[in-house]
Design a protein around this motif. Structure first.
Motif, PDB file in Angstrom:
ATOM      1  N   VAL A  10       0.833  -1.194   0.000  1.00  0.00           N
ATOM      2  CA  VAL A  10       0.000   0.000   0.000  1.00  0.00           C
ATOM      3  C   VAL A  10       0.872   1.251   0.000  1.00  0.00           C
ATOM      4  O   VAL A  10       0.523   2.264  -0.580  1.00  0.00           O
ATOM      5  CB  VAL A  10      -0.959  -0.006   1.209  1.00  0.00           C
ATOM      6  N   ALA A  11       2.049   1.157   0.578  1.00  0.00           N
ATOM      7  CA  ALA A  11       2.918   2.324   0.687  1.00  0.00           C
ATOM      8  C   ALA A  11       3.383   2.854  -0.663  1.00  0.00           C
ATOM      9  O   ALA A  11       3.761   4.014  -0.760  1.00  0.00           O
ATOM     10  CB  ALA A  11       4.124   2.001   1.561  1.00  0.00           C
ATOM     11  N   TRP A  12       3.377   2.058  -1.735  1.00  0.00           N
ATOM     12  CA  TRP A  12       3.839   2.569  -3.027  1.00  0.00           C
ATOM     13  C   TRP A  12       2.996   3.739  -3.500  1.00  0.00           C
ATOM     14  O   TRP A  12       3.531   4.725  -4.008  1.00  0.00           O
ATOM     15  CB  TRP A  12       3.873   1.467  -4.090  1.00  0.00           C
ATOM     16  N   SER A  13       1.692   3.666  -3.334  1.00  0.00           N
ATOM     17  CA  SER A  13       0.859   4.800  -3.746  1.00  0.00           C
ATOM     18  C   SER A  13       1.123   5.996  -2.840  1.00  0.00           C
ATOM     19  O   SER A  13       1.176   7.133  -3.312  1.00  0.00           O
ATOM     20  CB  SER A  13      -0.625   4.422  -3.739  1.00  0.00           C
ATOM     21  N   ASP A  14       1.312   5.739  -1.548  1.00  0.00           N
ATOM     22  CA  ASP A  14       1.627   6.829  -0.619  1.00  0.00           C
ATOM     23  C   ASP A  14       2.972   7.462  -0.957  1.00  0.00           C
ATOM     24  O   ASP A  14       3.128   8.686  -0.909  1.00  0.00           O
ATOM     25  CB  ASP A  14       1.654   6.319   0.830  1.00  0.00           C
ATOM     26  N   GLU A  15       3.953   6.619  -1.287  1.00  0.00           N
ATOM     27  CA  GLU A  15       5.278   7.129  -1.660  1.00  0.00           C
ATOM     28  C   GLU A  15       5.186   8.041  -2.889  1.00  0.00           C
ATOM     29  O   GLU A  15       5.790   9.106  -2.933  1.00  0.00           O
ATOM     30  CB  GLU A  15       6.246   5.977  -1.956  1.00  0.00           C
ATOM     31  N   LEU A  16       4.438   7.600  -3.894  1.00  0.00           N
ATOM     32  CA  LEU A  16       4.309   8.398  -5.111  1.00  0.00           C
ATOM     33  C   LEU A  16       3.659   9.747  -4.802  1.00  0.00           C
ATOM     34  O   LEU A  16       4.136  10.791  -5.255  1.00  0.00           O
ATOM     35  CB  LEU A  16       3.501   7.647  -6.171  1.00  0.00           C
ATOM     36  N   ARG A  17       2.598   9.746  -4.007  1.00  0.00           N
ATOM     37  CA  ARG A  17       1.943  11.014  -3.625  1.00  0.00           C
ATOM     38  C   ARG A  17       2.927  11.928  -2.901  1.00  0.00           C
ATOM     39  O   ARG A  17       2.978  13.126  -3.171  1.00  0.00           O
ATOM     40  CB  ARG A  17       0.744  10.739  -2.719  1.00  0.00           C
ATOM     41  N   ARG A  18       3.684  11.361  -1.958  1.00  0.00           N
ATOM     42  CA  ARG A  18       4.630  12.179  -1.182  1.00  0.00           C
ATOM     43  C   ARG A  18       5.716  12.777  -2.077  1.00  0.00           C
ATOM     44  O   ARG A  18       6.064  13.949  -1.947  1.00  0.00           O
ATOM     45  CB  ARG A  18       5.269  11.358  -0.061  1.00  0.00           C
ATOM     46  N   VAL A  19       6.258  11.980  -2.992  1.00  0.00           N
ATOM     47  CA  VAL A  19       7.302  12.486  -3.879  1.00  0.00           C
ATOM     48  C   VAL A  19       6.736  13.577  -4.776  1.00  0.00           C
ATOM     49  O   VAL A  19       7.365  14.619  -4.966  1.00  0.00           O
ATOM     50  CB  VAL A  19       7.937  11.340  -4.699  1.00  0.00           C
ATOM     51  N   GLU A  79      -2.730  -4.065 -19.558  1.00  0.00           N
ATOM     52  CA  GLU A  79      -3.714  -3.128 -20.108  1.00  0.00           C
ATOM     53  C   GLU A  79      -3.294  -1.672 -19.930  1.00  0.00           C
ATOM     54  O   GLU A  79      -3.855  -0.772 -20.564  1.00  0.00           O
ATOM     55  CB  GLU A  79      -5.099  -3.365 -19.465  1.00  0.00           C
ATOM     56  N   LEU A  80      -2.293  -1.415 -19.102  1.00  0.00           N
ATOM     57  CA  LEU A  80      -1.815  -0.050 -18.862  1.00  0.00           C
ATOM     58  C   LEU A  80      -0.592   0.315 -19.710  1.00  0.00           C
ATOM     59  O   LEU A  80      -0.026   1.388 -19.538  1.00  0.00           O
ATOM     60  CB  LEU A  80      -1.484   0.139 -17.379  1.00  0.00           C
ATOM     61  N   ARG A  81      -0.200  -0.538 -20.619  1.00  0.00           N
ATOM     62  CA  ARG A  81       1.017  -0.270 -21.397  1.00  0.00           C
ATOM     63  C   ARG A  81       0.923   1.022 -22.206  1.00  0.00           C
ATOM     64  O   ARG A  81       1.888   1.764 -22.306  1.00  0.00           O
ATOM     65  CB  ARG A  81       1.364  -1.454 -22.283  1.00  0.00           C
ATOM     66  N   ASP A  82      -0.231   1.316 -22.804  1.00  0.00           N
ATOM     67  CA  ASP A  82      -0.371   2.584 -23.543  1.00  0.00           C
ATOM     68  C   ASP A  82      -0.247   3.778 -22.608  1.00  0.00           C
ATOM     69  O   ASP A  82       0.384   4.785 -22.950  1.00  0.00           O
ATOM     70  CB  ASP A  82      -1.709   2.636 -24.291  1.00  0.00           C
ATOM     71  N   THR A  83      -0.838   3.667 -21.433  1.00  0.00           N
ATOM     72  CA  THR A  83      -0.721   4.740 -20.435  1.00  0.00           C
ATOM     73  C   THR A  83       0.726   4.936 -20.033  1.00  0.00           C
ATOM     74  O   THR A  83       1.221   6.064 -19.967  1.00  0.00           O
ATOM     75  CB  THR A  83      -1.574   4.410 -19.189  1.00  0.00           C
ATOM     76  N   LEU A  84       1.419   3.845 -19.787  1.00  0.00           N
ATOM     77  CA  LEU A  84       2.827   3.925 -19.383  1.00  0.00           C
ATOM     78  C   LEU A  84       3.682   4.523 -20.491  1.00  0.00           C
ATOM     79  O   LEU A  84       4.581   5.323 -20.225  1.00  0.00           O
ATOM     80  CB  LEU A  84       3.347   2.545 -18.981  1.00  0.00           C
ATOM     81  N   HIS A 128       1.224  15.891 -15.972  1.00  0.00           N
ATOM     82  CA  HIS A 128       1.786  14.544 -15.894  1.00  0.00           C
ATOM     83  C   HIS A 128       1.491  13.908 -14.533  1.00  0.00           C
ATOM     84  O   HIS A 128       1.043  12.759 -14.464  1.00  0.00           O
ATOM     85  CB  HIS A 128       3.299  14.615 -16.145  1.00  0.00           C
ATOM     86  N   PHE A 129       1.756  14.633 -13.455  1.00  0.00           N
ATOM     87  CA  PHE A 129       1.524  14.092 -12.119  1.00  0.00           C
ATOM     88  C   PHE A 129       0.058  13.718 -11.931  1.00  0.00           C
ATOM     89  O   PHE A 129      -0.261  12.663 -11.387  1.00  0.00           O
ATOM     90  CB  PHE A 129       1.939  15.095 -11.047  1.00  0.00           C
ATOM     91  N   ARG A 130      -0.842  14.578 -12.352  1.00  0.00           N
ATOM     92  CA  ARG A 130      -2.275  14.286 -12.180  1.00  0.00           C
ATOM     93  C   ARG A 130      -2.690  13.054 -12.978  1.00  0.00           C
ATOM     94  O   ARG A 130      -3.444  12.215 -12.488  1.00  0.00           O
ATOM     95  CB  ARG A 130      -3.115  15.493 -12.581  1.00  0.00           C
ATOM     96  N   HIS A 131      -2.188  12.958 -14.206  1.00  0.00           N
ATOM     97  CA  HIS A 131      -2.490  11.785 -15.030  1.00  0.00           C
ATOM     98  C   HIS A 131      -1.945  10.523 -14.373  1.00  0.00           C
ATOM     99  O   HIS A 131      -2.636   9.502 -14.275  1.00  0.00           O
ATOM    100  CB  HIS A 131      -1.904  11.983 -16.431  1.00  0.00           C
ATOM    101  N   GLU A 132      -0.712  10.587 -13.917  1.00  0.00           N
ATOM    102  CA  GLU A 132      -0.076   9.445 -13.273  1.00  0.00           C
ATOM    103  C   GLU A 132      -0.845   9.035 -12.020  1.00  0.00           C
ATOM    104  O   GLU A 132      -1.102   7.843 -11.795  1.00  0.00           O
ATOM    105  CB  GLU A 132       1.362   9.845 -12.914  1.00  0.00           C
ATOM    106  N   GLU A 133      -1.231  10.013 -11.216  1.00  0.00           N
ATOM    107  CA  GLU A 133      -1.967   9.718  -9.990  1.00  0.00           C
ATOM    108  C   GLU A 133      -3.338   9.119 -10.301  1.00  0.00           C
ATOM    109  O   GLU A 133      -3.766   8.169  -9.642  1.00  0.00           O
ATOM    110  CB  GLU A 133      -2.092  10.986  -9.138  1.00  0.00           C
ATOM    111  N   ARG A 134      -4.015   9.659 -11.303  1.00  0.00           N
ATOM    112  CA  ARG A 134      -5.336   9.134 -11.679  1.00  0.00           C
ATOM    113  C   ARG A 134      -5.248   7.687 -12.158  1.00  0.00           C
ATOM    114  O   ARG A 134      -6.093   6.859 -11.830  1.00  0.00           O
ATOM    115  CB  ARG A 134      -5.925   9.989 -12.811  1.00  0.00           C
ATOM    116  N   ARG A 135      -4.235   7.386 -12.947  1.00  0.00           N
ATOM    117  CA  ARG A 135      -4.151   6.076 -13.589  1.00  0.00           C
ATOM    118  C   ARG A 135      -3.413   5.013 -12.766  1.00  0.00           C
ATOM    119  O   ARG A 135      -3.678   3.830 -12.948  1.00  0.00           O
ATOM    120  CB  ARG A 135      -3.460   6.215 -14.951  1.00  0.00           C
ATOM    121  N   LEU A 136      -2.493   5.439 -11.889  1.00  0.00           N
ATOM    122  CA  LEU A 136      -1.623   4.442 -11.260  1.00  0.00           C
ATOM    123  C   LEU A 136      -1.792   4.242  -9.754  1.00  0.00           C
ATOM    124  O   LEU A 136      -1.372   3.204  -9.243  1.00  0.00           O
ATOM    125  CB  LEU A 136      -0.148   4.779 -11.538  1.00  0.00           C
ATOM    126  N   LEU A 137      -2.369   5.190  -9.038  1.00  0.00           N
ATOM    127  CA  LEU A 137      -2.387   5.046  -7.580  1.00  0.00           C
ATOM    128  C   LEU A 137      -3.079   3.762  -7.127  1.00  0.00           C
ATOM    129  O   LEU A 137      -2.554   3.040  -6.273  1.00  0.00           O
ATOM    130  CB  LEU A 137      -3.021   6.264  -6.906  1.00  0.00           C
TER     131      LEU A 137
END
Length: 156
Positions: A10-19, A79-84, A128-137
């Protein structure tokens, strides 16, 4: 899976938000240094330090994502390869913009020019950050990636 393992996942999503939040703050500090700076040499040196620190931190963050995080996400969620791929294209564009900012700082460009560079970086970075957060968290909450967070998301 133990309780500690679940917390680490669970911490990976928290880490990404913090960074992302720390990088947003680093950009604000850099903008303030530009807004408050005078053409005097000490202000120019301070701005150079802020820009260098911000540029380095953002570049390392994206390099870690490209090297460690995105391949793990792609393997677990094809399924997220295009997003990545789109996020990696953003990384390339941001790197180009950071190079322009760094070059402008290195040659002591006028504050208006530096401001334009910062605005360009800020616009694409936030999008970029908003897109990443929406798609990956949500995906990151369950991603089994046994790597040091600093190697993946940067030292911030």
């Amino acid at each position: 899976m133990t309780e500690g393992d679940t917390a680490r996942l669970v911490a990976w999503s928290d880490e990404l938000r913090r960074v992302h939040d720390r990088l947003r703050e680093a950009l604000r500090v850099t903008r303030r240094a530009l807004d408050d700076g005078e053409p005097a040499e000490p202000a120019a040196r301070e701005l150079l330090l802020f820009c260098h620190g911000f540029c380095t931190a953002l570049a390392r963050h994206h390099e870690g994502e490209d090297r460690e995080l995105f391949p793990a996400v792609a393997a677990a969620h094809p399924e997220l390869r295009d997003t990545l791929r789109s996020l990696q294209q953003d990384h390339s564009m941001i790197a180009h913009l950071l190079g322009g900012l760094q070059a402008a700082v290195d040659r002591a460009a006028p504050p208006a020019e530096l401001g334009r560079h910062l605005e360009g970086v800020a616009a694409i970075m936030e999008s970029h950050f908003r897109h990443e957060e929406r798609r990956l968290l949500a995906v990151l909450d369950g991603l089994p990636l046994a790597v040091d967070p600093h190697d993946v998301l940067g030292p911030l």
